[in-house]
Design an enzyme around this catalytic site. Sequence first.
Site, PDB file in Angstrom:
ATOM      1  N   LYS A 178      -1.135 -35.842  77.896  1.00  0.00           N
ATOM      2  CA  LYS A 178      -1.262 -34.739  76.942  1.00  0.00           C
ATOM      3  C   LYS A 178      -2.683 -34.169  76.908  1.00  0.00           C
ATOM      4  CE  LYS A 178       2.508 -36.333  73.923  1.00  0.00           C
ATOM      5  NZ  LYS A 178       2.898 -36.703  72.520  1.00  0.00           N
TER       6      LYS A 178
ATOM      7  N   GLU B 295      14.629 -34.013  81.227  1.00  0.00           N
ATOM      8  CA  GLU B 295      13.196 -33.693  81.164  1.00  0.00           C
ATOM      9  C   GLU B 295      12.587 -33.558  82.558  1.00  0.00           C
ATOM     10  OE1 GLU B 295      12.308 -35.769  76.802  1.00  0.00           O
ATOM     11  OE2 GLU B 295      11.328 -36.572  78.590  1.00  0.00           O
TER      12      GLU B 295
ATOM     13  N   HIS C 185       3.362 -38.620  76.716  1.00  0.00           N
ATOM     14  CA  HIS C 185       4.786 -38.513  76.377  1.00  0.00           C
ATOM     15  C   HIS C 185       5.561 -39.362  77.371  1.00  0.00           C
ATOM     16  CE1 HIS C 185       8.807 -36.838  75.688  1.00  0.00           C
ATOM     17  NE2 HIS C 185       8.915 -36.866  77.009  1.00  0.00           N
TER      18      HIS C 185
ATOM     19  N   TYR D 150      10.222 -29.561  73.223  1.00  0.00           N
ATOM     20  CA  TYR D 150      10.283 -30.368  71.994  1.00  0.00           C
ATOM     21  C   TYR D 150      11.336 -29.856  71.002  1.00  0.00           C
ATOM     22  CZ  TYR D 150       6.284 -33.395  73.058  1.00  0.00           C
ATOM     23  OH  TYR D 150       5.450 -34.343  73.600  1.00  0.00           O
TER      24      TYR D 150
END
Length: 140
Positions: A11, A128, A117, A51
Amino acid sequence: MSKERTLSIIKPDATRRNLTGKINALLEEAGLRIVAQKRIRLTPEQAKAFYIVHKDRPFYHELVSFMVSGPVVVQVLEGENAVAKNRDVMGATDPAKAEPHTIRAQFAENIEANSVHGSDSLENAAGEIRFFFSEAEIVP
Ligand code: ADP
Ligand code: MG
């Protein structure tokens, strides 16, 4: 035991502090293989879509702003039980509650800027991974 793939994201709080290599070393030491990786800047549309499961949580808009605040490194990890193994090496969402050896205990700034994540199930991992990578970009 079975070989799995999971999606990992380093991130913006971690890329800002130049921690990509240190985080990758912890992933590799845990037995995970980085079979795809790219450094990108998420658009707000991508971050919101990624998200979307959290859209009703109070932190959703802040989370989206945080995720577009700097570069991220998206990666596909492969290995035995990769989904659970990655969650183990990541540690708890809140770094104050994470086991000491984990990425989040060592590097996270707070519950939001928590450095990584990781997909939470094999089914979500598949979705994903497809969100960011074509099959041709994944090189085991
Ligand atoms: P995890 O990333 O451990 O799977 P969640 O899926 O519950 O955790 O949340 C997604 C992300 O949203 C977290 O990694 C974190 O960046 C952020 N987040 C979660 N809970 C909070 C919170 N209470 N306040 C602010 N941000 C949060
Ligand atoms: Mg999650």
